[in-house]
Design a protein around this motif. Structure first.
Motif, mmCIF file in Angstrom:
data_model
loop_
_atom_site.group_PDB
_atom_site.id
_atom_site.type_symbol
_atom_site.label_atom_id
_atom_site.label_comp_id
_atom_site.label_asym_id
_atom_site.label_seq_id
_atom_site.Cartn_x
_atom_site.Cartn_y
_atom_site.Cartn_z
ATOM 1 N N LYS A 106 22.733 32.390 45.434
ATOM 2 C CA LYS A 106 23.659 33.347 44.840
ATOM 3 C C LYS A 106 24.158 32.814 43.496
ATOM 4 N N PRO A 107 23.937 33.575 42.411
ATOM 5 C CA PRO A 107 24.385 33.104 41.095
ATOM 6 C C PRO A 107 25.892 33.279 40.917
ATOM 7 N N ASP A 108 26.464 32.491 40.013
ATOM 8 C CA ASP A 108 27.877 32.635 39.672
ATOM 9 C C ASP A 108 28.095 33.872 38.810
ATOM 10 N N VAL A 109 27.147 34.127 37.918
ATOM 11 C CA VAL A 109 27.200 35.246 36.980
ATOM 12 C C VAL A 109 25.778 35.740 36.786
ATOM 13 N N ALA A 110 25.606 37.054 36.634
ATOM 14 C CA ALA A 110 24.287 37.615 36.351
ATOM 15 C C ALA A 110 24.301 38.267 34.974
ATOM 16 N N ILE A 111 23.267 37.987 34.207
ATOM 17 C CA ILE A 111 23.078 38.621 32.915
ATOM 18 C C ILE A 111 21.849 39.505 33.074
ATOM 19 N N ARG A 147 33.063 33.262 28.723
ATOM 20 C CA ARG A 147 34.083 32.230 28.987
ATOM 21 C C ARG A 147 35.155 32.672 29.990
ATOM 22 N N PRO A 148 35.775 33.850 29.820
ATOM 23 C CA PRO A 148 36.799 34.237 30.801
ATOM 24 C C PRO A 148 36.229 34.465 32.205
ATOM 25 N N ILE A 149 34.991 34.885 32.290
ATOM 26 C CA ILE A 149 34.361 35.071 33.602
ATOM 27 C C ILE A 149 34.209 33.719 34.281
ATOM 28 N N VAL A 150 33.688 32.749 33.559
ATOM 29 C CA VAL A 150 33.489 31.408 34.106
ATOM 30 C C VAL A 150 34.827 30.778 34.481
ATOM 31 N N ALA A 151 35.848 31.022 33.684
ATOM 32 C CA ALA A 151 37.192 30.455 33.957
ATOM 33 C C ALA A 151 37.758 30.974 35.281
ATOM 34 N N ARG A 152 37.362 32.172 35.692
ATOM 35 C CA ARG A 152 37.847 32.751 36.957
ATOM 36 C C ARG A 152 37.085 32.255 38.181
#
Length: 91
Positions: A19-24, A82-87
């Motif tokens: 499961k990825p942390d974020v998907a682009i 950046r704000p996504i990763v910070a959360r």
């Protein structure tokens, strides 16, 4: 890091493996609209940034974190990421 994935099926396999942390996601994956993939990512609680060459993309509010139009500058991309990763919870 997982990916890249050229098709929805490839992306589904990657999600199943890790499961990825974020998907682009590009809205168009080899001629397929990525909407089913976006639904799956939302169900999994994975934040999504859509990058597209289309001038207009219609998605339900809250479906994705942002829709960026190509070409995307590094600064523009990082300002969204950046704000996504910070959360994200610490690992």
């Amino acid at each position: 890091m997982s990916g890249p994935a050229a098709t929805i099926a490839d992306a589904e396999r990657l999600i199943a493996d890790r499961k990825p942390d974020v998907a682009i996601v590009d809205i168009n994956l080899r001629g397929e609209r990525a909407n089913p993939l976006l639904d799956r990512l939302q169900e999994e609680g994975i934040p999504v940034i859509v990058i597209t060459g289309y001038t207009e993309v219609s998605l339900q509010p809250g479906k994705v974190e942002a829709i960026l139009q190509k070409p995307v500058s590094v600064e523009q991309f990082l300002a969204i990421l950046r704000p996504i990763v910070a959360r994200l919870p610490d690992r």
